[in-house]
Design a protein around this motif. Structure first.
Motif, PDB file in Angstrom:
ATOM      1  N   PRO A 204       0.840  -1.206   0.000  1.00  0.00           N
ATOM      2  CA  PRO A 204       0.000   0.000   0.000  1.00  0.00           C
ATOM      3  C   PRO A 204       0.873   1.254   0.000  1.00  0.00           C
ATOM      4  CG  PRO A 204       0.131  -0.911   2.212  1.00  0.00           C
ATOM      5  CD  PRO A 204       0.900  -1.842   1.322  1.00  0.00           C
ATOM      6  N   PRO A 205       0.321   2.394  -0.437  1.00  0.00           N
ATOM      7  CA  PRO A 205       1.099   3.636  -0.411  1.00  0.00           C
ATOM      8  C   PRO A 205       1.378   4.066   1.028  1.00  0.00           C
ATOM      9  CG  PRO A 205      -1.037   3.953  -1.499  1.00  0.00           C
ATOM     10  CD  PRO A 205      -0.993   2.553  -1.029  1.00  0.00           C
ATOM     11  N   TYR A 206       2.426   4.821   1.210  1.00  0.00           N
ATOM     12  CA  TYR A 206       2.747   5.347   2.539  1.00  0.00           C
ATOM     13  C   TYR A 206       1.876   6.556   2.840  1.00  0.00           C
ATOM     14  CZ  TYR A 206       7.219   2.819   2.001  1.00  0.00           C
ATOM     15  OH  TYR A 206       8.186   1.882   1.820  1.00  0.00           O
ATOM     16  N   ASN A 207       1.578   6.765   4.123  1.00  0.00           N
ATOM     17  CA  ASN A 207       0.926   8.020   4.489  1.00  0.00           C
ATOM     18  C   ASN A 207       1.978   9.042   4.929  1.00  0.00           C
ATOM     19  OD1 ASN A 207       1.609   7.629   7.203  1.00  0.00           O
ATOM     20  ND2 ASN A 207      -0.295   6.528   7.602  1.00  0.00           N
ATOM     21  N   ALA A 208       1.541  10.248   5.252  1.00  0.00           N
ATOM     22  CA  ALA A 208       2.489  11.328   5.530  1.00  0.00           C
ATOM     23  C   ALA A 208       3.429  11.002   6.689  1.00  0.00           C
ATOM     24  CB  ALA A 208       1.732  12.617   5.815  1.00  0.00           C
ATOM     25  N   GLU A 209       2.872  10.425   7.743  1.00  0.00           N
ATOM     26  CA  GLU A 209       3.725  10.106   8.897  1.00  0.00           C
ATOM     27  C   GLU A 209       4.799   9.098   8.530  1.00  0.00           C
ATOM     28  OE1 GLU A 209       1.346   8.846  12.355  1.00  0.00           O
ATOM     29  OE2 GLU A 209      -0.223  10.070  11.404  1.00  0.00           O
ATOM     30  N   GLN A 210       4.379   8.085   7.788  1.00  0.00           N
ATOM     31  CA  GLN A 210       5.344   7.051   7.411  1.00  0.00           C
ATOM     32  C   GLN A 210       6.436   7.616   6.526  1.00  0.00           C
ATOM     33  OE1 GLN A 210       2.501   4.364   5.687  1.00  0.00           O
ATOM     34  NE2 GLN A 210       2.292   3.207   7.587  1.00  0.00           N
ATOM     35  N   LEU A 211       6.027   8.474   5.605  1.00  0.00           N
ATOM     36  CA  LEU A 211       7.014   9.102   4.727  1.00  0.00           C
ATOM     37  C   LEU A 211       7.993   9.923   5.549  1.00  0.00           C
ATOM     38  CD1 LEU A 211       4.838  10.304   1.730  1.00  0.00           C
ATOM     39  CD2 LEU A 211       6.617   8.567   1.689  1.00  0.00           C
ATOM     40  N   GLU A 212       7.461  10.553   6.571  1.00  0.00           N
ATOM     41  CA  GLU A 212       8.318  11.371   7.419  1.00  0.00           C
ATOM     42  C   GLU A 212       9.386  10.513   8.079  1.00  0.00           C
ATOM     43  OE1 GLU A 212       5.898  14.118   9.676  1.00  0.00           O
ATOM     44  OE2 GLU A 212       7.561  14.317  11.090  1.00  0.00           O
ATOM     45  N   ASP A 213       8.993   9.361   8.572  1.00  0.00           N
ATOM     46  CA  ASP A 213       9.970   8.458   9.176  1.00  0.00           C
ATOM     47  C   ASP A 213      11.050   8.059   8.186  1.00  0.00           C
ATOM     48  OD1 ASP A 213       8.676   8.492  11.554  1.00  0.00           O
ATOM     49  OD2 ASP A 213       7.550   6.639  11.222  1.00  0.00           O
ATOM     50  N   ILE A 214      10.604   7.761   6.985  1.00  0.00           N
ATOM     51  CA  ILE A 214      11.562   7.341   5.965  1.00  0.00           C
ATOM     52  C   ILE A 214      12.557   8.461   5.671  1.00  0.00           C
ATOM     53  CG2 ILE A 214      11.801   6.709   3.536  1.00  0.00           C
ATOM     54  CD1 ILE A 214       9.056   5.343   3.796  1.00  0.00           C
ATOM     55  N   LEU A 215      12.021   9.649   5.500  1.00  0.00           N
ATOM     56  CA  LEU A 215      12.894  10.787   5.208  1.00  0.00           C
ATOM     57  C   LEU A 215      13.846  11.058   6.373  1.00  0.00           C
ATOM     58  CD1 LEU A 215      10.493  13.319   3.456  1.00  0.00           C
ATOM     59  CD2 LEU A 215      12.206  11.838   2.440  1.00  0.00           C
ATOM     60  N   GLN A 216      13.296  10.975   7.563  1.00  0.00           N
ATOM     61  CA  GLN A 216      14.107  11.220   8.759  1.00  0.00           C
ATOM     62  C   GLN A 216      15.309  10.280   8.767  1.00  0.00           C
ATOM     63  OE1 GLN A 216      13.970  14.009  10.601  1.00  0.00           O
ATOM     64  NE2 GLN A 216      12.019  13.625  11.501  1.00  0.00           N
ATOM     65  N   GLN A 217      15.026   9.025   8.524  1.00  0.00           N
ATOM     66  CA  GLN A 217      16.067   8.000   8.551  1.00  0.00           C
ATOM     67  C   GLN A 217      17.143   8.276   7.500  1.00  0.00           C
ATOM     68  OE1 GLN A 217      15.060   4.816   6.239  1.00  0.00           O
ATOM     69  NE2 GLN A 217      16.384   3.292   7.181  1.00  0.00           N
ATOM     70  N   ARG A 218      16.697   8.619   6.293  1.00  0.00           N
ATOM     71  CA  ARG A 218      17.669   8.861   5.221  1.00  0.00           C
ATOM     72  C   ARG A 218      18.432  10.160   5.458  1.00  0.00           C
ATOM     73  NH1 ARG A 218      16.677   6.019   0.224  1.00  0.00           N
ATOM     74  NH2 ARG A 218      15.364   4.268   0.808  1.00  0.00           N
ATOM     75  N   ALA A 219      17.725  11.151   5.969  1.00  0.00           N
ATOM     76  CA  ALA A 219      18.353  12.456   6.174  1.00  0.00           C
ATOM     77  C   ALA A 219      19.530  12.337   7.125  1.00  0.00           C
ATOM     78  CB  ALA A 219      17.327  13.442   6.701  1.00  0.00           C
ATOM     79  N   LYS A 220      19.384  11.477   8.109  1.00  0.00           N
ATOM     80  CA  LYS A 220      20.469  11.299   9.077  1.00  0.00           C
ATOM     81  C   LYS A 220      21.747  10.861   8.364  1.00  0.00           C
ATOM     82  CE  LYS A 220      18.305  10.055  13.091  1.00  0.00           C
ATOM     83  NZ  LYS A 220      17.623   8.915  13.712  1.00  0.00           N
ATOM     84  N   LEU A 221      21.581  10.010   7.357  1.00  0.00           N
ATOM     85  CA  LEU A 221      22.746   9.506   6.624  1.00  0.00           C
ATOM     86  C   LEU A 221      23.203  10.477   5.546  1.00  0.00           C
ATOM     87  CD1 LEU A 221      21.418   5.888   6.092  1.00  0.00           C
ATOM     88  CD2 LEU A 221      23.168   6.588   7.724  1.00  0.00           C
ATOM     89  N   ALA A 222      22.252  11.213   4.995  1.00  0.00           N
ATOM     90  CA  ALA A 222      22.572  12.025   3.814  1.00  0.00           C
ATOM     91  C   ALA A 222      23.168  13.380   4.161  1.00  0.00           C
ATOM     92  CB  ALA A 222      21.323  12.222   2.971  1.00  0.00           C
ATOM     93  N   PHE A 223      22.754  13.949   5.272  1.00  0.00           N
ATOM     94  CA  PHE A 223      23.145  15.329   5.571  1.00  0.00           C
ATOM     95  C   PHE A 223      24.032  15.443   6.803  1.00  0.00           C
ATOM     96  CE2 PHE A 223      18.857  15.737   3.598  1.00  0.00           C
ATOM     97  CZ  PHE A 223      19.286  16.321   2.417  1.00  0.00           C
ATOM     98  N   GLU A 224      24.770  16.526   6.850  1.00  0.00           N
ATOM     99  CA  GLU A 224      25.492  16.881   8.068  1.00  0.00           C
ATOM    100  C   GLU A 224      24.448  17.243   9.131  1.00  0.00           C
ATOM    101  OE1 GLU A 224      28.627  16.606   8.360  1.00  0.00           O
ATOM    102  OE2 GLU A 224      29.258  16.404   6.277  1.00  0.00           O
TER     103      GLU A 224
END
Length: 409
Positions: A204-224
């Motif tokens: 199923p598609p992700y909802n906004a909260e789930q997307l936020e978690d995903i972004l949060q997780q990647r952002a930690k690795l991607a950005f200073e």
DNA sequence: CCTCCACCGGAAAGCCGGGTCA
DNA sequence: TGACCCGGCTTTCCGGTGGAGG
């Protein structure tokens, strides 16, 4: 000073840009635990020397289908290595490997067979695959990503693969088909379908909260640390959730936002960068669709861009009149009005313009439309086509004509 | 209330390039 | 190799229509 040192010393937003790309498979897949478990359960017979059912996976783009399957595939390989089993995972993207020959050949090559790029009859490659698998006694998990692309060109390859197990003794193949197109099941041969979708998993598609978690997780690795302004991630997640819950889009949005910030030599990614990114992605998409349009649609859009310099709204008849004139100028036979009417509908679908059927009483019934795309950007994209380049020479004349045309009633 | 405009949009046939099969 | 087929694009034909003006 070296020019690259200069650039490198200034921007330090990204720690690792690749983490935000589609190709990246993260260590953890938030909100896909259920699918991962389900998949692992279905595949577990491979580790006990059995053959699992074939699996069919579907879900819209950016719902983590490929990432999940690759993740589980990797775990499977690791587990089998520990248990000293001969289990292999083979990933095939059917958009690139799109014929029966190539699918079979890539499978044979995976096990060290020397199948040439072209030349052999397909049957022979099929036999070669069987031979190689038997010799190795391997259990193979074959992942067919974007399997819908294969159906049109190589349905018999699928048929062959679904039946291959009955001709193997020491080895076996388990298929996972991935598709984002639900309708494709209707086109599939019934025998292949029933064999391929012994088991089904829906993403199923992700909802906004789930997307936020995903972004949060990647952002930690991607950005200073601390380069993201408050609310940036939430905004990206919300925008992507509004569309289709597409994680790919959310990640793109975050990446483009950061790239814009970097280009502006800002030390932080801010909400305003996200807003700019939305616009950039939109226009990029528009330019790309316009670029790949057939000539007649391009000429049609060109006429519209001329007319809309004077009036934002116009009707089919008006556009057709200018369109015919333009066709003359570029030496292309104009299409009939009936056909143009259809082309306008298509452009409407694509979102380049907006049209409504209205009645002007005594003065007839027609479609009234207006351009949605920015006129200047549109024009630039159109003029990339060499066939339309002459038109600039006649700009003055054509504008006058477009203008006149509007006042003929 | 009727007319009649200027186009809508369905149906069907024609054309064309590519693929298939004997 | 040529007959044949298929699907996408285009044309031809035509019945249908909302509402301003009479």
């Amino acid at each position: 000073m070296n020019i690259f040192e200069n650039i490198l010393s200034s921007a330090t937003i990204f720690k690792n840009r690749d983490v935000l790309r589609h190709s990246y498979t993260p260590e953890k897949l938030p909100h896909r635990e259920e699918q991962i478990n389900q998949l692992a359960l279905l595949l577990s017979p491979m580790l006990r020397g059995g053959t699992p059912s074939n699996i069919f996976i579907y879900g819209k783009t950016g719902t983590g289908k490929t990432a999940t399957v690759l993740f589980v595939g990797r775990q499977l390989e690791e587990a089998s290595k520990k248990a000293r089993l001969n289990v292999a995972v083979h990933y095939i993207n059917c958009e690139i490997v799109d014929t029966a020959y190539r699918v079979l050949a890539s499978l044979a090559r995976k096990f060290g067979s020397n199948v040439p790029m072209t030349g052999w009859p397909t049957d022979q490659v099929y036999d070669e695959v069987k031979k190689v698998l038997e010799r190795r006694g391997a259990r193979v998990l074959v992942i067919l990503d974007e399997i819908d692309k294969l159906v049109k060109k190589a349905e018999e390859a699928l048929y062959g693969l679904t039946r291959i197990n009955s001709e193997l003794e020491k080895s076996s193949i388990c298929l996972i088909g991935i598709s984002n197109n639900l309708k494709f099941k209707e086109y599939l041969d019934a025998r292949v379908l029933s064999s391929l979708s012994e088991e089904e998993i829906v993403f199923p598609p992700y909802n906004a909260e789930q997307l936020e978690d995903i972004l949060q997780q990647r952002a930690k690795l991607a950005f200073e640390d601390g380069v993201l302004e408050e609310g940036v991630i939430q905004l990206c997640a919300a925008i992507a959730a509004q569309e289709h819950g597409d994680a790919r889009k959310a990640l793109d949005l975050l990446r483009v936002s950061a790239e814009i910030a970097e280009r502006e030599r800002d030390s932080m990614v801010r909400v305003e960068h996200v807003k700019k990114a939305v616009r950039k992605i939109e226009t990029d998409y528009m330019i790309e669709t316009v670029r790949t349009l057939p000539v007649h649609s391009k000429i049609l859009l060109y006429s519209m861009s001329l007319i809309s310099e004077n009036t934002p709204k116009f009707t089919t008849g008006e556009v057709y009149c200018v369109y015919k004139k333009l066709c003359n100028k570029v030496g292309i036979n104009p299409l009939t009005q009936r056909r143009i009417s259809d082309l306008i509908s298509e452009l409407d679908m694509l979102g380049v313009l907006n049209s409504v059927v209205i009645s002007k009483g005594r003065y007839g019934r027609t479609r009234e439309m207006k351009l949605e795309a920015d006129r200047k950007t549109l024009r630039k994209a159109l003029e990339e086509d060499y066939r339309l380049q002459n038109l600039r020479k006649f700009e003055g004349e054509l504008k006058k004509f477009a203008n006149l045309n509007l006042f003929q009633f």
